[in-house]
Write a protein that holds these residues in place. Sequence first.
Motif, PDB file in Angstrom:
ATOM      1  N   SER A  13      -4.322  14.502   4.968  1.00 20.68           N
ATOM      2  CA  SER A  13      -4.675  14.819   3.583  1.00 20.68           C
ATOM      3  C   SER A  13      -5.501  13.696   2.967  1.00 20.68           C
ATOM      4  CB  SER A  13      -3.418  15.074   2.750  1.00 20.68           C
ATOM      5  OG  SER A  13      -2.568  13.944   2.751  1.00 20.68           O
ATOM      6  N   ILE A  14      -5.520  12.524   3.629  1.00 15.59           N
ATOM      7  CA  ILE A  14      -6.367  11.397   3.223  1.00 15.59           C
ATOM      8  C   ILE A  14      -7.338  11.115   4.361  1.00 15.59           C
ATOM      9  CG2 ILE A  14      -6.459   8.978   2.525  1.00 15.59           C
ATOM     10  CD1 ILE A  14      -3.605   9.243   1.484  1.00 15.59           C
ATOM     11  N   LEU A  15      -8.621  11.236   4.076  1.00 18.09           N
ATOM     12  CA  LEU A  15      -9.660  11.036   5.082  1.00 18.09           C
ATOM     13  C   LEU A  15     -10.388   9.734   4.788  1.00 18.09           C
ATOM     14  CD1 LEU A  15     -11.395  12.032   7.457  1.00 18.09           C
ATOM     15  CD2 LEU A  15     -12.737  13.375   5.811  1.00 18.09           C
ATOM     16  N   LEU A  16     -10.313   8.795   5.738  1.00 15.68           N
ATOM     17  CA  LEU A  16     -10.994   7.510   5.624  1.00 15.68           C
ATOM     18  C   LEU A  16     -12.271   7.571   6.448  1.00 15.68           C
ATOM     19  CD1 LEU A  16      -7.906   5.163   6.191  1.00 15.68           C
ATOM     20  CD2 LEU A  16      -8.697   6.212   4.057  1.00 15.68           C
ATOM     21  N   MET A  17     -13.400   7.173   5.853  1.00 14.96           N
ATOM     22  CA  MET A  17     -14.694   7.284   6.525  1.00 14.96           C
ATOM     23  C   MET A  17     -15.419   5.944   6.415  1.00 14.96           C
ATOM     24  SD  MET A  17     -15.768  11.120   5.191  1.00 14.96           S
ATOM     25  CE  MET A  17     -16.690  11.564   6.669  1.00 14.96           C
ATOM     26  N   ASP A  18     -15.590   5.274   7.572  1.00 10.89           N
ATOM     27  CA  ASP A  18     -16.181   3.933   7.598  1.00 10.89           C
ATOM     28  C   ASP A  18     -17.645   4.023   8.033  1.00 10.89           C
ATOM     29  OD1 ASP A  18     -16.613   1.252   7.539  1.00 10.89           O
ATOM     30  OD2 ASP A  18     -15.110   0.723   9.035  1.00 10.89           O
ATOM     31  N   GLU A  19     -18.548   4.145   7.054  1.00 12.72           N
ATOM     32  CA  GLU A  19     -19.988   4.274   7.283  1.00 12.72           C
ATOM     33  C   GLU A  19     -20.289   5.290   8.389  1.00 12.72           C
ATOM     34  OE1 GLU A  19     -22.449   0.772   6.984  1.00 12.72           O
ATOM     35  OE2 GLU A  19     -20.685  -0.465   6.560  1.00 12.72           O
ATOM     36  N   PRO A  20     -19.766   6.513   8.275  1.00 12.01           N
ATOM     37  CA  PRO A  20     -19.860   7.467   9.385  1.00 12.01           C
ATOM     38  C   PRO A  20     -21.261   7.988   9.649  1.00 12.01           C
ATOM     39  CG  PRO A  20     -18.979   8.553   7.448  1.00 12.01           C
ATOM     40  CD  PRO A  20     -19.069   7.088   7.120  1.00 12.01           C
ATOM     41  N   PHE A  21     -22.177   7.856   8.680  1.00 13.85           N
ATOM     42  CA  PHE A  21     -23.506   8.427   8.860  1.00 13.85           C
ATOM     43  C   PHE A  21     -24.596   7.352   8.897  1.00 13.85           C
ATOM     44  CE2 PHE A  21     -21.271  11.646   5.990  1.00 13.85           C
ATOM     45  CZ  PHE A  21     -20.614  12.232   7.064  1.00 13.85           C
ATOM     46  N   GLY A  22     -24.187   6.094   9.030  1.00  9.17           N
ATOM     47  CA  GLY A  22     -25.130   4.989   8.980  1.00  9.17           C
ATOM     48  C   GLY A  22     -26.151   4.998  10.098  1.00  9.17           C
ATOM     49  N   ALA A  23     -25.811   5.586  11.254  1.00 10.87           N
ATOM     50  CA  ALA A  23     -26.722   5.576  12.397  1.00 10.87           C
ATOM     51  C   ALA A  23     -27.563   6.845  12.498  1.00 10.87           C
ATOM     52  CB  ALA A  23     -25.921   5.389  13.689  1.00 10.87           C
ATOM     53  N   LEU A  24     -27.424   7.756  11.535  1.00 15.18           N
ATOM     54  CA  LEU A  24     -28.131   9.034  11.599  1.00 15.18           C
ATOM     55  C   LEU A  24     -29.469   8.957  10.867  1.00 15.18           C
ATOM     56  CD1 LEU A  24     -25.173  11.492  10.865  1.00 15.18           C
ATOM     57  CD2 LEU A  24     -25.997  10.686  13.091  1.00 15.18           C
ATOM     58  N   ILE A  28       0.875  -1.179   0.000  1.00 13.17           N
ATOM     59  CA  ILE A  28       0.000   0.000   0.000  1.00 13.17           C
ATOM     60  C   ILE A  28       0.901   1.215   0.000  1.00 13.17           C
ATOM     61  CG2 ILE A  28      -1.749   1.293   1.282  1.00 13.17           C
ATOM     62  CD1 ILE A  28      -2.613  -1.430   2.467  1.00 13.17           C
ATOM     63  N   GLU A  29       0.762   2.075  -0.990  1.00  9.56           N
ATOM     64  CA  GLU A  29       1.631   3.242  -1.128  1.00  9.56           C
ATOM     65  C   GLU A  29       0.816   4.505  -0.898  1.00  9.56           C
ATOM     66  OE1 GLU A  29       3.627   3.101  -4.870  1.00  9.56           O
ATOM     67  OE2 GLU A  29       4.416   1.072  -4.541  1.00  9.56           O
ATOM     68  N   LEU A  30       1.251   5.303   0.078  1.00 10.11           N
ATOM     69  CA  LEU A  30       0.525   6.519   0.458  1.00 10.11           C
ATOM     70  C   LEU A  30       1.272   7.792   0.086  1.00 10.11           C
ATOM     71  CD1 LEU A  30      -0.598   5.355   4.015  1.00 10.11           C
ATOM     72  CD2 LEU A  30      -1.961   5.349   1.919  1.00 10.11           C
ATOM     73  N   GLY A  31       2.484   7.662  -0.392  1.00  8.71           N
ATOM     74  CA  GLY A  31       3.244   8.845  -0.779  1.00  8.71           C
ATOM     75  C   GLY A  31       3.546   9.785   0.367  1.00  8.71           C
ATOM     76  N   GLY A  32       3.649   9.253   1.579  1.00  8.84           N
ATOM     77  CA  GLY A  32       3.977  10.080   2.728  1.00  8.84           C
ATOM     78  C   GLY A  32       2.828  10.917   3.257  1.00  8.84           C
ATOM     79  N   ARG A  33       1.641  10.712   2.747  1.00  7.09           N
ATOM     80  CA  ARG A  33       0.494  11.523   3.174  1.00  7.09           C
ATOM     81  C   ARG A  33      -0.046  11.026   4.514  1.00  7.09           C
ATOM     82  NH1 ARG A  33       0.039  10.779  -2.347  1.00  7.09           N
ATOM     83  NH2 ARG A  33       0.080  12.701  -3.564  1.00  7.09           N
ATOM     84  N   ARG A  34      -0.571  11.971   5.299  1.00  6.14           N
ATOM     85  CA  ARG A  34      -1.116  11.651   6.607  1.00  6.14           C
ATOM     86  C   ARG A  34      -2.554  11.165   6.476  1.00  6.14           C
ATOM     87  NH1 ARG A  34       0.818  15.572  11.415  1.00  6.14           N
ATOM     88  NH2 ARG A  34      -0.161  13.834  12.502  1.00  6.14           N
ATOM     89  N   ILE A  35      -2.884  10.200   7.328  1.00  2.42           N
ATOM     90  CA  ILE A  35      -4.190   9.543   7.300  1.00  2.42           C
ATOM     91  C   ILE A  35      -5.009   9.970   8.509  1.00  2.42           C
ATOM     92  CG2 ILE A  35      -5.385   7.319   7.444  1.00  2.42           C
ATOM     93  CD1 ILE A  35      -4.034   7.533   4.853  1.00  2.42           C
ATOM     94  N   GLY A  36      -6.291  10.244   8.295  1.00  2.00           N
ATOM     95  CA  GLY A  36      -7.248  10.415   9.378  1.00  2.00           C
ATOM     96  C   GLY A  36      -8.407   9.466   9.146  1.00  2.00           C
ATOM     97  N   MET A  37      -8.984   8.928  10.229  1.00  2.00           N
ATOM     98  CA  MET A  37     -10.045   7.935  10.069  1.00  2.00           C
ATOM     99  C   MET A  37     -11.231   8.275  10.953  1.00  2.00           C
ATOM    100  SD  MET A  37      -9.628   3.815   9.963  1.00  2.00           S
ATOM    101  CE  MET A  37     -10.936   2.745   9.380  1.00  2.00           C
ATOM    102  N   MET A  38     -12.424   8.153  10.367  1.00  2.00           N
ATOM    103  CA  MET A  38     -13.673   8.447  11.066  1.00  2.00           C
ATOM    104  C   MET A  38     -14.571   7.223  10.967  1.00  2.00           C
ATOM    105  SD  MET A  38     -16.130  11.681  10.273  1.00  2.00           S
ATOM    106  CE  MET A  38     -17.712  11.904  11.091  1.00  2.00           C
TER     107      MET A  38
END
Length: 225
Positions: free
Chosen positions: A129-140, A46-56
């Motif tokens: 700079s990379i935002l990962l979102m795992d079904e963040p609105f499924g309970a709304l 998995i290549e990210l090019g040094g970019r920072r990851i955030g996960m929700m």
Amino acid sequence: MRIALDSVDLDIRQGEFLCLLGQSGCGKSTLLNLVAGLDGPTRGTIELGGRRIGMMFQDANLFPWLTVRGNIELALRLSGVPKSEFNDRVDDLLSTVRLPGAASLRPHELSGGMRQRVALARTLAQDCSILLMDEPFGALDAITRDAMHDETERIWAERGLTVIFVTHNVRESARLGDRVIVMAPNPGRIDSELLIELPRPRLMDHPDVSSRAAELHRRLQNGIS
């Protein structure tokens, strides 16, 4: 040994809003965890090019004993932001998610949509700079979910983020995605992809969104059979 994902080959361009669509058990969340570094692949890279990851996640997972400000400050502290910058950064992030007056509130005082806005602000505090979102609105509820779609799209555009958004909702993926990756199970794999070449902003009930959702539903059914 059960194979969770098999022969997944995926290029994501910088600034793309990519949706991963599929039924439960097709490897969507596993793929997100691999990108986030929470799991390691048994084969491949998995290549990210040094970019920072955030996960929700679907759950806001806010610390109930901390205020909204305290929850966001914790993310700033873990990201190495100097304490002297905390107040300005928190105020800026709360303004970004349109909760400027919520800093002193605790999670139990917030609605579900407000908690997810705080969770988004906390994720953005990591300067990702990379935002990962795992079904963040499924309970709304539907109205709150639609509002969060608008906010996510606005923040993605303003900040030039790359978003990888996991969902099992065909209409949601057609509403949000530049491109939708349709995944199939047993083992998890990429079945097909669909470009959503529609102008933004989009509405969930727009006929063009509905037609793309119908096509995605057809592809999902074909992938299961």
